[in-house]
Design a protein around this motif. Sequence first.
Motif, short mmCIF file in Angstrom:
data_model
loop_
_atom_site.label_atom_id
_atom_site.label_comp_id
_atom_site.label_asym_id
_atom_site.label_seq_id
_atom_site.Cartn_x
_atom_site.Cartn_y
_atom_site.Cartn_z
N GLN A 35 43.78 -4.54 -10.49
CA GLN A 35 44.26 -5.91 -10.28
C GLN A 35 43.14 -6.83 -9.84
OE1 GLN A 35 47.46 -5.59 -7.49
NE2 GLN A 35 48.92 -4.74 -8.97
N ARG A 36 42.26 -6.37 -8.94
CA ARG A 36 41.13 -7.18 -8.48
C ARG A 36 40.22 -7.54 -9.64
NH1 ARG A 36 35.97 -6.71 -6.67
NH2 ARG A 36 35.89 -4.52 -7.21
N LYS B 37 41.06 -7.72 -12.71
CA LYS B 37 41.77 -8.66 -13.59
C LYS B 37 41.67 -10.09 -13.08
CE LYS B 37 46.30 -9.40 -15.74
NZ LYS B 37 47.70 -8.90 -15.83
N ARG B 38 41.85 -10.31 -11.73
CA ARG B 38 41.74 -11.64 -11.15
C ARG B 38 40.34 -12.20 -11.34
NH1 ARG B 38 44.94 -9.35 -6.97
NH2 ARG B 38 43.07 -8.99 -5.71
N ILE B 39 39.35 -11.37 -11.11
CA ILE B 39 37.96 -11.83 -11.30
C ILE B 39 37.74 -12.27 -12.73
CG2 ILE B 39 35.55 -11.07 -11.30
CD1 ILE B 39 36.25 -9.25 -8.93
N LEU C 235 40.03 -13.40 -14.86
CA LEU C 235 40.74 -14.66 -15.14
C LEU C 235 40.00 -15.85 -14.54
CD1 LEU C 235 44.44 -13.54 -14.59
CD2 LEU C 235 43.31 -14.02 -16.77
N MET C 236 39.45 -15.69 -13.33
CA MET C 236 38.70 -16.78 -12.71
C MET C 236 37.46 -17.11 -13.51
SD MET C 236 39.01 -15.75 -8.67
CE MET C 236 37.89 -17.06 -8.20
N LYS D 19 45.02 -1.09 -7.35
CA LYS D 19 44.50 -2.30 -6.69
C LYS D 19 43.15 -2.69 -7.28
CE LYS D 19 46.78 -1.75 -2.22
NZ LYS D 19 46.57 -1.56 -0.76
#
Length: 580
Positions: free
Chosen positions: A60-61, A63-65, A67-68, A57
């Motif tokens: 994944q967090r 990774k999202r940060i 991409l944003m 997890k």
Amino acid sequence: MPMYTRKNASEEASKTASAKRPASPRSSAAAKAAPAEEELARRAAARKRAAAKRKAKERQRQKRIFLMAAGLFLSALVVLVWAIVLMIQRNRPERMTADATPLASSAYPGGTNPNDPSGGPIAGTLPKGVTVNGIQVGDMASDNARSVLAQAFEKDLNSVAITLNNEYFNATLNRHDIGAYFDVDDALSQAASGYFTEVNVPMRYDSETLMGALAKLNDQVPGHATNATLSIEYDSYTVGKTTYQKPKFVYTEGSNGMQLDTAAVKSQIESALNSGTYQLSFSPSVTVSEPAVTVESLKKATTKLSSYSTWYYFTGTSSTDKETLAIREGRDANISKGVGIMSVITLKPGENFSFNKKTGDRTEKRGWAMAPAIYGKDHRPEPGGGICQVSTTMYNALLRAGVEITYHRPHSIPSDYVALGWDATVDSGHIDFKFKNNKQNTIYLFVYITKNKDSTRKKDIHVDVYGMEEPGITYKAYADTPIEDKAVNPEIKYDKKQYEGYQEKTRNAHNGYVVTTYVDMYTDNKNPKTIYKYTATYDKIEEQWIYGTKPTPTPSPTKTPKPTKTPKPTATAVSYVPGY
């Protein structure tokens, strides 16, 4: 004496205890410890799995940060590049231009700036270096720029001269003939936007004004097409002693002609204005024109939608009593007069019709004959008696054409010339029959009388309804089974002035009825929709008699008459009837 340490004592005790226990492959303590070790192993494995999930997890967090952040960076980069491009374009020697497309009306009604969030009128100073149709308006206040452009555009508008010349006419159209104008608000909106430095707006025209001018020129072209025409004529004939007229449609074909090719002329003028050419001369083409109205279209507009007829006696035989003959002749006179008045009825869409208004007051002075009419519970002679058969026939024809009935009433006593529930009575100045043209086109009613094919003593009343054809639409009229209330209790009235034994029937009996009538509309013979419903009630009317109650006087005795002398014999006479 030998000395012993704690270890030695312990070892000795252990040996002693071992000696006392019986020999075994596995001790009981070891057996108890085994399940505890397995539980500890499972818990350790669960802790490892939970730790692995937390790490996944977290990855994944992160990774999202990432991409944003990357997206925000790219967006900022695009905005930066766009800003740089705009700065470069503003400082380029070659300027961007805007060519407005001609429209029938202003692109920005009211002079609003599409780039102004408030949507208010154009205000402020225009950007530096901007031109409109080559006129320098940069750095000008918007009001000043508007005044400068209006003056320049006015000069161009006054220069408009479009000459049309052919063998039929030679005419020049000016700015007023074509409704020419420049959209100043549109020009200022584009200039104020900051996106263009060279704005070009064409001269525009008003389509309706131009077509009106071309229509006047077209009137000068000889030999225009003529439309087909429709007229109503009459066939005359005699039934009995009365002459009647039956209406009919007569169609006349139109003809081809010549007309100005307005579409081509309009296109040429538009092209010239778009290119900035305000003086133009050309020979407009003339084309063959066809009638806008044809016989075929007229016939579709006068399709027979429905028809209905009823019959009546207009005379009797040699054995008919005088009273009955007078009644029939009176009814025939009134029906013939009413049919003559109705004859042809033309109603435009939405127009209303009143039967009483059409006939006027029905009085003897106005030529209406006395004849029996239903009044309350009985019949009595009235001027125009029998006219209800005309209104009833019209009522039935109109219902079967789907025409809207706005007011009608049935008789108080059922009529013998139409089924129960389908009659429409009228009474001059009191009860009317009204309907309305609820169609999209004009409707026509033809009302006429013909000779009955089955009897020389009868005539037929016909009502035909015509209008625009309704493909797939049909109407069906029907009624419920009547509910009957029989008249079985005669009313007796006593008259003291009449002697006992005197009896006179003063009113006939009529059974009462309640019946509901309907009209359904079908589309392609399915999907019925009820468009009309009416419940008619005929009250029961009992037979009425008058009985005398005055005592009969006792007759006084009469004297015995004296004997008379015997007459002398005379010669016998012989009778003679001519023709027998």
